[in-house]
Design an enzyme around this catalytic site. Structure first.
Site, PDB file in Angstrom:
ATOM      1  N   TYR A 159     -19.039  -8.444 -75.987  1.00  0.00           N
ATOM      2  CA  TYR A 159     -18.857  -8.023 -74.600  1.00  0.00           C
ATOM      3  C   TYR A 159     -18.488  -6.402 -74.427  1.00  0.00           C
ATOM      4  O   TYR A 159     -18.533  -6.037 -73.252  1.00  0.00           O
ATOM      5  CB  TYR A 159     -17.718  -8.673 -73.835  1.00  0.00           C
ATOM      6  CG  TYR A 159     -17.979 -10.273 -73.937  1.00  0.00           C
ATOM      7  CD1 TYR A 159     -19.062 -10.840 -73.417  1.00  0.00           C
ATOM      8  CD2 TYR A 159     -16.966 -10.937 -75.013  1.00  0.00           C
ATOM      9  CE1 TYR A 159     -19.045 -12.279 -73.879  1.00  0.00           C
ATOM     10  CE2 TYR A 159     -17.381 -12.196 -75.294  1.00  0.00           C
ATOM     11  CZ  TYR A 159     -18.487 -12.688 -74.684  1.00  0.00           C
ATOM     12  OH  TYR A 159     -18.420 -14.197 -74.859  1.00  0.00           O
TER      13      TYR A 159
ATOM     14  N   HIS B 157     -21.300 -23.064 -77.469  1.00  0.00           N
ATOM     15  CA  HIS B 157     -20.177 -23.772 -76.755  1.00  0.00           C
ATOM     16  C   HIS B 157     -20.957 -25.077 -76.156  1.00  0.00           C
ATOM     17  O   HIS B 157     -20.315 -25.967 -75.717  1.00  0.00           O
ATOM     18  CB  HIS B 157     -19.391 -22.970 -75.792  1.00  0.00           C
ATOM     19  CG  HIS B 157     -18.412 -21.916 -76.209  1.00  0.00           C
ATOM     20  ND1 HIS B 157     -17.514 -22.336 -77.434  1.00  0.00           N
ATOM     21  CD2 HIS B 157     -18.318 -20.624 -76.154  1.00  0.00           C
ATOM     22  CE1 HIS B 157     -16.937 -21.428 -77.637  1.00  0.00           C
ATOM     23  NE2 HIS B 157     -17.302 -20.309 -77.021  1.00  0.00           N
TER      24      HIS B 157
ATOM     25  N   ASP C  49     -17.680 -10.643 -80.657  1.00  0.00           N
ATOM     26  CA  ASP C  49     -16.451 -10.265 -79.989  1.00  0.00           C
ATOM     27  C   ASP C  49     -14.990 -10.209 -80.586  1.00  0.00           C
ATOM     28  O   ASP C  49     -14.408  -9.938 -79.668  1.00  0.00           O
ATOM     29  CB  ASP C  49     -16.378 -11.582 -79.089  1.00  0.00           C
ATOM     30  CG  ASP C  49     -16.829 -12.782 -79.137  1.00  0.00           C
ATOM     31  OD1 ASP C  49     -16.833 -12.956 -80.542  1.00  0.00           O
ATOM     32  OD2 ASP C  49     -16.534 -13.813 -78.633  1.00  0.00           O
TER      33      ASP C  49
ATOM     34  N   HIS D  47     -14.479 -16.991 -80.798  1.00  0.00           N
ATOM     35  CA  HIS D  47     -14.381 -18.322 -80.406  1.00  0.00           C
ATOM     36  C   HIS D  47     -14.847 -19.476 -81.179  1.00  0.00           C
ATOM     37  O   HIS D  47     -15.605 -19.053 -82.057  1.00  0.00           O
ATOM     38  CB  HIS D  47     -14.711 -18.521 -79.116  1.00  0.00           C
ATOM     39  CG  HIS D  47     -14.420 -17.491 -78.034  1.00  0.00           C
ATOM     40  ND1 HIS D  47     -14.993 -16.403 -77.867  1.00  0.00           N
ATOM     41  CD2 HIS D  47     -13.380 -17.586 -77.186  1.00  0.00           C
ATOM     42  CE1 HIS D  47     -14.345 -15.454 -77.075  1.00  0.00           C
ATOM     43  NE2 HIS D  47     -13.410 -16.266 -76.542  1.00  0.00           N
TER      44      HIS D  47
ATOM     45  N   GLY E 161     -18.571 -22.864 -71.384  1.00  0.00           N
ATOM     46  CA  GLY E 161     -18.200 -21.497 -72.018  1.00  0.00           C
ATOM     47  C   GLY E 161     -19.206 -20.523 -71.987  1.00  0.00           C
ATOM     48  O   GLY E 161     -19.653 -19.669 -72.722  1.00  0.00           O
TER      49      GLY E 161
END
Length: 228
Positions: free
Chosen positions: A206, A43, A167, A80, A51
């Site tokens: 995460y 990011h 993620d 993402h 990010g």
């Protein structure tokens, strides 16, 4: 979204150093596959952190790869959109970026539409595969098999960079995709079949135990080791 803490520069620099060391091993022919699980901060922008990403080690690594490899294929498996890498190479055909990510209103970073295809010399060299909640391994693997071989056949890259964010796993706090990690292993298997220099990097994830398990399985598959 980028907190400040003690030794932040050293922390961010270490990710870049790891990626550059991995790239150097590819450039020198010391390895055909290099891994930096501490990398993959996709990011970060040229002018700012974003990010939770402070420096974009991926962009720096790709620029370094260009010393030997004129065309680089970048594959992003994170939940993402890899907007920092996408933006860095949006106007060039020297990098083909392809990102498989969740895309819907209000979801970070808000970019990654199928209509974002690059501009100028980079037109048609930015590929976005927007996906919806609930994605499972079977569907993801089907998409990978449909998209990736066609891109390689047309673009004929000299090296591959993979951001292996996890993620999108089931039970990740992001609570979006329903992957087990098998699709990540399959993605790497497809990529390694092309017999090109490959740089594998980390990314989001995460649920720490599950992230460690998937990255261990990917590492094992690269090394040809079976793990239970």
């Amino acid at each position: 979204t980028c907190p400040i803490f003690e030794d932040i520069f050293s922390f961010a620099s270490s990710a870049v150093s790891g990626t550059l060391t991995a790239v150097e091993s590819l450039l020198q022919g010391e390895s055909t596959v290099a891994i930096n699980w501490c990398g993959g901060w996709h990011h970060a922008q040229r002018e700012m952190a974003s990010g939770y990403c402070y420096f974009n080690d991926i962009v720096i690594g790709i620029i370094k790869l260009h010393e030997k490899y004129p065309r680089v294929l970048y594959i992003d498996l994170d939940l993402h959109h890899g907007d920092g890498v996408h933006n860095a190479f949006y106007y060039t055909d020297k990098v083909l970026t392809v990102s498989f990510h969740k895309y819907c209103a209000g979801f970070y970073p808000g970019t990654g539409s199928i209509k974002e295809i690059g501009e100028g010399n980079g037109e048609y060299f930015s590929i976005n595969i927007p996906l919806l909640d609930g994605l499972d391994d079977e569907t993801m693997i089907s998409v990978l098999h449909f998209v990736l071989p066609n891109l390689v056949e047309k673009y004929r890259p000299h090296a591959i960079v993979v951001q292996c964010g996890v993620d999108g796993l089931a039970h990740d706090p992001m609570d979006s995709f329903n992957l087990t990690g098998f699709s990540h292993v399959q993605a790497i298997s497809i990529i390694l079949s092309w017999k090109l220099p490959v740089l594998i990097l980390g990314g989001g994830g995460y649920n720490i135990p599950n992230t460690a398990k998937v990255w261990t399985r990917v590492t094992a598959s690269v090394c040809g080791v079976c793990v239970s």
